[in-house]
Design an enzyme around this catalytic site. Structure first.
Site, short mmCIF file in Angstrom:
data_model
loop_
_atom_site.label_atom_id
_atom_site.label_comp_id
_atom_site.label_asym_id
_atom_site.label_seq_id
_atom_site.Cartn_x
_atom_site.Cartn_y
_atom_site.Cartn_z
N TYR A 1 -12.14 14.63 26.57
CA TYR A 1 -10.92 15.32 26.98
C TYR A 1 -10.87 16.74 26.41
O TYR A 1 -10.63 17.71 27.14
CB TYR A 1 -9.71 14.51 26.51
CG TYR A 1 -8.39 15.17 26.75
CD1 TYR A 1 -8.00 15.61 28.01
CD2 TYR A 1 -7.48 15.36 25.69
CE1 TYR A 1 -6.77 16.20 28.23
CE2 TYR A 1 -6.24 15.94 25.91
CZ TYR A 1 -5.89 16.38 27.17
OH TYR A 1 -4.67 16.97 27.39
N THR B 1 5.71 11.54 27.41
CA THR B 1 5.69 11.41 28.86
C THR B 1 5.36 9.96 29.19
O THR B 1 4.99 9.18 28.31
CB THR B 1 4.62 12.32 29.50
OG1 THR B 1 3.31 11.86 29.12
CG2 THR B 1 4.78 13.78 29.08
N ASP C 1 0.93 10.13 43.88
CA ASP C 1 1.92 9.09 44.14
C ASP C 1 3.05 9.60 45.01
O ASP C 1 3.89 10.40 44.57
CB ASP C 1 2.46 8.58 42.80
CG ASP C 1 3.25 7.29 42.95
OD1 ASP C 1 4.18 7.27 43.77
OD2 ASP C 1 2.94 6.32 42.23
N LYS D 1 -10.89 20.61 28.42
CA LYS D 1 -9.84 21.61 28.31
C LYS D 1 -10.33 22.89 27.63
O LYS D 1 -9.81 23.99 27.90
CB LYS D 1 -8.64 21.03 27.57
CG LYS D 1 -7.94 19.91 28.33
CD LYS D 1 -7.37 20.39 29.67
CE LYS D 1 -6.48 19.36 30.32
NZ LYS D 1 -5.83 19.85 31.55
#
Length: 250
Positions: free
Chosen positions: A158, A193, A41, A162
């Site tokens: 996920y 976050t 972004d 990791k």
């Protein structure tokens, strides 16, 4: 500004336009590093860079989709050029964390998670670590997760990505450590976050299982990353540092 232990060093931080990555970029800049803020972004990246510069730090934005090996190659080339011919610190913070039942994960989703969470760090390290080794110094910090340590329903995709990153951390420490490149990882617990806001009360419920009893602030995770990136961690190699409020200790 804090103590400038990273003055003169160039730090590339992926996923640095928000959350833990942005907090890390800001802290490394406070400690004197020229921070290269990498992310998708442009608007958010520009905001992070502007904030760093307003506080007297040095930062630049690099647009990076990090969808494949070519995008990783392009990022390392641009970062090296912008860094004056070298990158001294690499923080692999970019990642995605979709949760849900294994049977509901589409092939495209599986590929996307492993492409960004595993393959991208692999390609970035493959291109940057040899140059660090050639200079005899460097630091790489991978951002993992506490659920790489234990099984959680709905987090198989996920967590497994990791867990792979954890093993890569140890292998890279053995491969590049003898040439002066320290490779370590942090394992954050629940952290507030923009990306975790959608979890709502679920974030607090997850955090309540740990001795700390609360979610972390992004800055708290960044402090651990900055420690591993700096010279005060000069004898720390191949470590997987839990920053999870004590969840994996109990």
């Amino acid at each position: 500004m804090g103590f400038l232990d990273l003055a003169g060093r160039v730090a590339l931080v992926t996923g640095a336009t928000s959350g833990i990555g942005a907090a890390t970029a800001e802290l490394l800049a406070e400690r004197g590093a020229h921070v290269l803020v990498a992310g998708r972004d442009t608007t958010r990246g520009g905001t992070v860079v502007a904030g760093i510069r307003e506080h007297g730090g040095k930062a630049d934005f690099l647009a990076a989709a990090l969808a494949d090996a070519e995008s990783a190659r392009q990022l390392t080339q641009e970062a090296t050029e912008l860094g004056g011919g070298h990158v001294d610190i690499l923080v692999n913070s970019a990642g995605i964390f979709p949760f849900g039942p294994t049977a509901q994960a589409s092939p495209a989703e599986v590929d996307a998670v492993y492409d960004l969470n595993v393959k991208t760090p692999f390609h970035l390290v493959a291109r940057l670590a040899p140059a660090m080794a050639g200079r005899g110094s460097g630091a790489i910090v991978n951002v993992s997760t506490m659920v790489a340590e234990y099984g959680v329903a709905g987090m198989a995709l996920y967590g497994s990505s990791k867990a792979a990153l954890n093993l890569l951390t140890k292998a890279w420490a053995d491969e590049f450590g003898p040439q002066g490149v320290r490779v370590n990882a942090v394992e954050p617990g629940p952290t507030r976050t923009g990306g975790t806001a959608a979890m709502g009360e679920g974030l607090d419920a997850l955090a309540a299982q740990a001795p700390a009893g609360r979610p972390a602030a992004a800055r708290e995770i960044a402090e651990a990353i900055a420690y591993l990136a700096g010279d005060t961690a000069s004898y720390v190699q191949g470590a997987i540092l839990p920053v999870d409020g004590g969840r994996t200790a109990v």
